[in-house]
Design an enzyme around this catalytic site. Sequence first.
Site, PDB file in Angstrom:
ATOM      1  N   SER A 297       0.809  -1.230   0.000  1.00  0.00           N
ATOM      2  CA  SER A 297       0.000   0.000   0.000  1.00  0.00           C
ATOM      3  C   SER A 297       0.836   1.272   0.000  1.00  0.00           C
ATOM      4  CB  SER A 297      -0.931   0.006   1.215  1.00  0.00           C
ATOM      5  OG  SER A 297      -1.918  -0.996   1.060  1.00  0.00           O
TER       6      SER A 297
ATOM      7  N   LYS B 291       0.238   3.802  -2.749  1.00  0.00           N
ATOM      8  CA  LYS B 291      -0.830   4.800  -2.759  1.00  0.00           C
ATOM      9  C   LYS B 291      -0.268   6.224  -2.618  1.00  0.00           C
ATOM     10  CE  LYS B 291      -4.458   1.774  -0.951  1.00  0.00           C
ATOM     11  NZ  LYS B 291      -3.733   0.507  -0.882  1.00  0.00           N
TER      12      LYS B 291
ATOM     13  N   SER C 215      -6.016   3.428   3.874  1.00  0.00           N
ATOM     14  CA  SER C 215      -5.473   2.652   2.756  1.00  0.00           C
ATOM     15  C   SER C 215      -6.565   1.875   2.021  1.00  0.00           C
ATOM     16  CB  SER C 215      -4.397   1.690   3.269  1.00  0.00           C
ATOM     17  OG  SER C 215      -3.713   1.122   2.167  1.00  0.00           O
TER      18      SER C 215
END
Length: 686
Positions: free
Chosen positions: A372, A375, A439
């Site tokens: 993640s 991101k 997230s």
Amino acid sequence: MDDAKQEPVTSGSKDEREPARTATAEFRIPAKVSLTRPDIPIRRPAKPKGDASEGPASAPTGPWYVKVPKPVEDAPAEETSEPDTDTAEPDAVEPETAEPDSAKDTAANVPPAKDESPEAASPTETPPQKDAPKSGGTGPTRVERLPDLSSQPAPPQASQSQASPTQASPQQAAPQRSAPQQSAPQQSAPQQSAPPQASPQASSPQAAPPQAPPPQASPPQATPPQAAPPQASPSQAAPPQAGPLQAGLPQRQTSVVRSSGQWTVPWDGTAPPAPPAPPPAPAAADETEDKRGRRGLVVLVAVLVLVVGVVAGQLVRPVPDPTIDLAITSSHAFPGQAPALPWPSSGQSVVHVEGLGTMGSSGGSAPTPTASVAKVMTAYVYLREHPLRAGEPGPVMTVSPQAAAQIPMRKQRGESILGVTANQRLTQRKALEALLIISANDVAHELARWDAGSDQAFAAKMNAAAQSLGMTATRYTDPSGYDSGTVSTAADQVKLLRAAMKIPAFAEIVSKPAYVPDDGGAERQGGNYLLGQYGVIGGKTGYTDAAGGNFVFAARKDVEGVSTVIVGAVMGQESPSAAGAVDAAQQLVIAAENALVTATIAAKGARVARVDDGLGGLTPLRVASPVIVVGWPGLTVPVGVEGEPPHQAYSSERVGILTAGAAKVPLELMRELEEPSIVERLIRLG
């Protein structure tokens, strides 16, 4: 006719006439000797109308002989005696006695006295002889009478006496005397030493105009005609002036006589040669000087035009932009050894201090799955395309039915999601908060569709942004990072977080520990539990089975008033969640902050820089506060200046910044900043 009859009766004795006469000798030039020059034309006498027995009415015959006075310098000085007229050789030259010109002019008009000797002959005129004397063995002599010019007006200061030409036959045994004006060289006046052709007092027989026939001479005893000039006594010498005969003659009829010493030669009838080329006129030199003057004037005008052009060009040219130059040392070195940080035993880790550089790293540089943490790039690309101001919610977007349909699949795989529904309305800010704080994978794919229309198109933008940031070991395949094909390194993720933290909306969002929905739902806690501790101001966590625990973070530390930002990344930690990476990052943050030290390199108000106007003008600058450099042992910190100063500014006005590592101190003018002067603008070379 005998010699006595040939001479007119003259009043006065021989002694009275002696001072006014000049002894000359005439001689006969042999017929076979030709002393003519083709360049001296001499007119022959006209054909006689009667024979010699007719007396005075007869015209003279035979060639003309004219005696031209020789210049003074050519006259022989050693001959003083006069040869016998009956026995003298033709080539003998009788020396001439110098007389004043006035005496010669006066004697030219006095008739000779009766005397049987040759010396008693008239110096002015020899009357024509009707019969040649038997004792002398000479031929008849003819005298050509000049035309009567008494009726013509005489010019001012004209002479009243003129000499008559004398004719002599080439067969005469004894030479006859010529006109008095030709009997002696011109010695009385220096100006008479010029050649005979240029002397106005020496008049030759050819001076008479050709169109008027000469009048016949009168008998020897006859009274001179009325047209004859008045006679003057020898004692009354007239000044040498041009007579009326010379004044009346046209210039084109001026006689040119060839001279051989003192004597002339007969005219042979040949045409005169072309006159010699005249000497260059003084106007040529003047013209040359004029040309030089004009040329100098042209050069002067050209120089003036050039100078004016240069001056105008220098004044019209824009002045250079002022720059700031450092006046102190450009670096500061901290003594000691570099600090040893508590690096994790697995994965990769990097700690970077803004303005100073990398404090250290571990674990190599092999690309690893990001999970993640990817991101961060999704939010960075979206905010670049759709900027969001601080505190603003941004535009409202509607969730697509496709995103809502994928929710069951994402839950089954254990992904972190927001749980969007079809046609749900989300603001840009709330979508980004769900992406970065909790997230949410479903929101990441929806943002990609809102921006680029598909995940593939948006992933291409992510890779382009990575290349622009120098992330050479990074590749993105999806916007959420769930795909293990999205890989990067700790060093590349530090580059990305440093760039993202400069976007105010991004820094504002990652500083929040929890997500609060707009519909009043329950608050959801984020994964970065270090926020608010050890100076941590932001970060992003990530975890997958393939990636392990990952965490990127930013912390701020004030060191003696200098704000220092520490950015780090911990990736590939062997842990069941992202918590293992967060714990490792905490140790690194604490150690890095404790390793920072400071040094003061300039006090407040110290002169540290100057403004250069580009033309030699320098204006000093001072710091508005003390310059404190932050670093760690063994580190060399660069010192520099930033800013674009104006052309004019008042004293104490801030025109730049001094940078010393993480320190940024304003620069103030110590005096008024002025534009370059006219003199400086004129004499500039660059």
